[in-house]
Write an enzyme that holds these catalytic residues in place. Structure first.
Site, short mmCIF file in Angstrom:
data_model
loop_
_atom_site.label_atom_id
_atom_site.label_comp_id
_atom_site.label_asym_id
_atom_site.label_seq_id
_atom_site.Cartn_x
_atom_site.Cartn_y
_atom_site.Cartn_z
N GLU A 150 0.82 -1.23 0.00
CA GLU A 150 0.00 0.00 0.00
C GLU A 150 0.85 1.27 0.00
O GLU A 150 0.75 2.12 0.89
CB GLU A 150 -0.97 0.00 1.19
CG GLU A 150 -2.02 -1.08 1.09
CD GLU A 150 -3.07 -1.04 2.21
OE1 GLU A 150 -2.81 -0.39 3.24
OE2 GLU A 150 -4.14 -1.64 2.03
N GLU A 307 -6.97 -7.65 -0.97
CA GLU A 307 -7.42 -7.58 0.43
C GLU A 307 -8.85 -7.09 0.49
O GLU A 307 -9.26 -6.22 -0.27
CB GLU A 307 -6.57 -6.58 1.25
CG GLU A 307 -5.15 -6.97 1.52
CD GLU A 307 -4.44 -5.92 2.39
OE1 GLU A 307 -5.13 -5.19 3.13
OE2 GLU A 307 -3.21 -5.84 2.31
#
Ligand SMILES: [Zn+2]
EC number: 3.2.1.23
Length: 676
Positions: A150, A307
Site C-alpha cells: 500500500e 485484500e
C-alpha cells in the site's frame, strides 16, 4: 500475468505466522484449507525478522513458512517486507526517516515510514528483495511477488528537495521554462538558481495538504512524489525480475487513493492488485466504479482482489460487521467486475497492536465454529466449483469514462471557484447513472485508445494534456459521442490557463464559449429547463456546485438555465462534429437528469442494458472465447424476482438452468453461463 493459466480462482489472504508461536501453525494448516483457500500472502511486514541488523540475514523462519505452505497445497504470494523499515535502521541511519508536511523529521514508528529518495533505504530494500528472489526463485509454493505494501505518503526532507530539483531540471530543461509554466512572476517568485526552489509544504507555498499558492509547484511535487515511490517499487521489481523473469510481480493499490498516479504505476505491474475496504454505507455503485477503475489500469485486463475484510475493519470510526451474506456478495461483486481472486486481510486475527480488532478468517476464539469462518468456507466451496471458467474473461463495454490522477490533483489544488468540487464524486455521478440502468462501463486513462467506444464521457476534464484535444476531435469526427462538463478545457498540463476563452482547446469541438463560471453555495441550486424532450429527459432538473455561463458558437441548445441573471443561457448543448457529437453539460446535474440524459445517449447508440437490472440489483457480464457469464447481485435484503428476458443459461453456483423470471434471495448472487 496470464490468469487463464491458473488452476483455480485464487482464494486466501494475508497470513502472518511469524507473529505467532510455531506451535499454532499446524492448526492454521488445518483451518486454511478447510475454508477452501489456496493462497496466502506472506512476509508483508517481516523486515526486522529477516534482517535483525545490517550484516545479518535470517531466512530460516520464512523457509519453514514457505515449505509448510507448499506441503499443504497453498500458494505463496510472497511480499518483500519493505513497507516498514526496522528500528535499527532508523537509529543507525536517520536519513531513512521521512520529514512530514510541517517540516518535522519523523522518529521511528508507523509504516510507510521510509524516505523514498534515501539512497540507503533504496539500496537496503532492493538488496532484501534480491536476496528473497535468489533464495525462493525455485520454491514450488511461489506463485506471485508482492512488492512492499500500500505505497503512499509524502516526504519533505532535504534529499527529496534536491531530488525534486533534479526531477524539475529533467522536465523543464531551463529555469526560464519552469518560471513560465509555474507563472512565478506572480508575487515575484521568479527563480534565478535551481537551488532556490524548495518543496511546497507548510513551510513554503502550501497552507494545507490541498491548498496552495502555486498550483504548478504543488502539482509537480505530487507527480514527483508519485514517481519517487514508483522508483522504489521499480528497483525492487527489477531485482526480482533478474532472478525470476517469468513470475508475475505486483503491489497492492488502493482504488481511488489520491496520492499516486496509478495509470503510470500500472505500466510497471504485471497484474493489478488492490485492497477494497468500503464502509457499510459506501454506495454499491461506488465500489463497482472502483473495481472498474482498477480493471481500467491495464486496459480491461483481469485484476486481483488482494485484500478485503471477512467481517469488520479496525481503522474506521465505526467498524460495522459485514452482515450475513455481505462478505460473499461483495466478493462476487469484485469477481463480477474482473477480479480473478478473492483475498482477505487477514487469515488469523492478531493478538496485539492496532489491527487486533480487524476481521479475520480465524477469530480470537481460534476454531472454525464461527459465523465468519462458515461464510468463508461456503464461499471457498463455491469458488472451487467455478473451476477455471471465469479466469481471464473480460467485460465487454461500448461506454468509457475517462479518469486521470493529474487532472484530479489540479482540480483539487485549485484556489477557486469552489471547494466543493470533488473529481471522484463527479465521475461517480456519471458512473452511477449508467450503473443504475444496467450499463457496463470501462474506466480509461486520458491516453487510452477511444476507438472501441460508442460513447466517451469525460466529466470535469479541467486539464487538457498535449495532443488530447486532437485525439478527441478525431474520435468524434469518426462518429463517436463525446460528453464533457463544466470546468473543462481550462488549463494545460501545468495548470496554466489556455487563453482565448473556455473551454480552451475543446472550444471548437464543443461549439461553445464559457464566458464565466458561477459557484453556488452548499444547498443552493439552479434549474435545468429542457427546451424539448430528449428520450425520457423532459421538464426541469436541478443543478449545483458550478454553473458555466456559456454561449453557443454553433452547438444546438437542448436545455437552458431556469434561474438567476443567466436564466435562458444554455446548460446542455450538442455540437455535431464530423460524423459524431460533442456534448457539454454546463453544471453538475441531479441524478434524475443524468439517468435520463445518459439513457437517451445509450438509446441513440443502440446500446442495450444488461438483463436482470432492477433497483438494488447489480448486473455485469464477463466473456471469454465466445462464452458469456451474466452476474446478477441482489444488494437488497429482501428477495426479488429477476427478469432475464432472452438471456438463459446455467447458474454456475447451483448448477441449475435459469431463464425468464428467476427468484433471487436477499444478498444472493447468480452467475449465469449463457447457453451456447
Ligand atoms: Zn525524503
Amino acid at each position: 500475468m496470464d490468469t487463464t493459466k491458473l488452476p483455480k480462482m485464487l482464494y486466501g489472504g494475508d497470513y502472518n505466522p511469524e507473529q505467532w508461536d510455531e506451535s499454532i501453525w499446524p492448526e492454521d494448516m488445518r483451518l486454511i484449507p478447510l475454508a477452501g483457500m489456496n493462497i496466502a500472502t506472506v512476509n508483508v511486514f517481516s523486515w526486522a525478522m529477516l534482517q535483525p541488523n545490517e550484516d545479518t540475514y535470517h531466512f530460516e523462519t520464512l523457509d519453514r513458512i514457505m515449505d509448510m505452505l507448499h506441503k499443504n497445497g497453498i500458494y505463496a504470494c510472497l511480499a518483500t517486507s519493505t513497507g516498514a523499515h526496522p528500528a535499527w535502521m532508523a537509529r543507525k541511519y536517520p536519513e531513512v526517516l521521512r520529514t512530514d508536511f510541517n517540516g518535522r523529521q519523523r522518529k521511528f514508528g508507523g509504516r510507510h515510514n521510509s524516505c523514498p529518495n534515501s539512497p540507503l533505504y533504496r539500496s537496503l530494500s532492493t538488496q532484501l528483495a534480491a536476496k528473497l528472489a535468489e533464495r525462493y526463485k525455485d520454491h514450488p509454493a511461489l506463485l506471485l511477488w508482492h512488492v512492499s505494501n500500500e505505497y503512499g505518503g509524502e516526504c519533505y526532507c532535504d534529499r527529496c528537495e534536491t531530488a525534486f530539483r533534479e526531477w524539475l531540471r529533467a522536465k523543464y530543461g531551463t529555469l526560464d521554462k519552469l518560471n513560465e509554466q509555474w507563472n512565478t512572476r506572480f508575487w515575484g517568485h521568479t527563480f534565478y538558481e535551481w537551488d532556490e526552489i524548495v518543496l511546497p509544504n507548510a513551510l513554503s507555498e502550501q497552507w494545507s495538504s490541498d491548498r496552495t499558492c502555486f498550483q504548478g509547484i504543488s502539482l509537480d511535487y505530487t507527480r514527483f512524489n508519485s514517481d519517487s515511490l514508483l522508483e522504489c517499487y521499480k528497483l525492487e521489481y527489477d531485482a526480482i525480475k533478474a532472478q525470476t523473469p517469468d513470475l508475475p510481480v505486483t503491489t497492492n493499490l488502493m482504488g481511488t487513493f489520491k496520492g499516486l498516479d496509478y495509470f503510470k504505476w500500472a505500466k510497471h505491474m504485471d497484474i493489478i492488485a488492490w485492497d477494497n475496504y468500503p464502509s457499510m454505507d459506501t454506495p454499491t455503485s461506488f465500489t463497482a466504479m472502483t473495481h472498474d477503475l482498477m480493471r481500467g489500469l491495464k486496459s480491461g485486463a483481469p485484476f486481483l482482489l488482494m485484500e478485503q475484510t471477512p467481517s469488520q475493519q479496525n481503522w474506521q470510526a465505526y467498524n460495522t460487521l459485514k452482515r450475513p451474506g455481505i462478505m460473499r456478495l461483495w466478493s462476487y461483486q469484485a469477481v463480477a467486475h474482473g477480479s480473478d481472486s478473492v483475498m482477505f486481510f487477514q487469515l488469523r486475527r492478531s493478538v496485539g497492536a492496532c489491527e487486533k480488532y480487524h476481521g479475520a478468517l480465524i477469530e480470537h476464539v481460534g476454531h472454525e465454529h464461527t459465523r465468519v469462518f462458515r461464510e468463508c468456507a461456503q464461499l471457498g466451496r463455491e469458488l472451487d466449483s467455478l473451476d477455471t471458467k471465469l479466469l481471464g474473461s473480460r467485460l465487454p463495454s461500448r461506454i468509457a469514462i475517462m479518469y486521470d490522477w493529474e487532472n484530479r490533483w489540479a482540480i483539487e489544488y485549485s484556489s477557486g471557484p469552489t471547494i466543493d468540487l470533488k473529481y471522484v464524486d463527479e465521475i461517480h455521478n456519471y458512473y452511477r447513472a449508467l450503473y443504475e440502468q444496467g450499463h457496463q462501463v470501462d474506466i480509461v486513462s486520458f491516453e487510452e485508445d477511444l476507438s472501441p467506444y460508442a460513447i466517451v464521457l469525460a466529466p470535469v476534464m479541467y486539464m487538457v494534456k498535449p495532443g488530447m484535444a486532437a485525439r478527441i476531435e478525431a474520435y468524434v469526427a469518426a462518429g463517436g459521442k463525446f460528453v464533457t462538463t463544466f470546468f473543462s478545457g481550462i488549463v494545460n498540463e501545468n495548470d496554466i490557463v489556455t487563453l482565448g476563452g473556455y473551454p480552451g482547446e475543446l472550444r471548437g469541438l464543443l461549439g461553445i464559449w464559457a464566458e464565466e463560471i458561477d459557484a453556488l453555495f452548499p444547498g443552493h441550486h439552479n434549474r435545468i429547463v429542457m427546451k424539448d424532450s430528449l428520450g425520457n429527459l423532459q421538464g426541469e432538473y436541478k443543478c449545483s456546485i458550478l454553473c458555466d455561463l456559456i454561449h453557443s458558437e454553433g452547438a444546438e441548445v437542448l436545455a437552458e438555465y431556469g434561474d438567476d441573471f443567466y436564466k435562458g443561457m444554455p446548460v446542455l448543448t450538442r455540437n455535431r462534429f464530423g460524423s459524431g457529437e460533442a456534448w457539454y453539460v454546463a453544471s453538475s446535474p441531479d441524478a434524475d437528469f443524468l439517468q435520463g440524459f445518459l439513457g437517451a445517449l445509450c438509446d441513440s447508440s443502440n446500446i442495450k442494458p444488461l438483463p436482470g437490472k432492477q433497483p438494488g440489483v447489480e448486473v455485469s457480464l464477463r466473456s471469454r472465447e465466445g462464452r458469456s457469464y451474466l452476474f446478477v447481485l441482489n444488494h437488497n435484503a429482501a428477495e426479488v424476482t429477476v427478469e432475464l428476458g432472452e438471456f438463459a443459461g446455467v447458474d454456475l453456483i447451483t448448477g441449475t438452468a435459469v431463464s425468464g423470471q428467476v427468484p433471487l434471495a436477499g444478498c444472493d448472487v447468480l452467475i449465469i453461463e449463457q447457453f451456447a
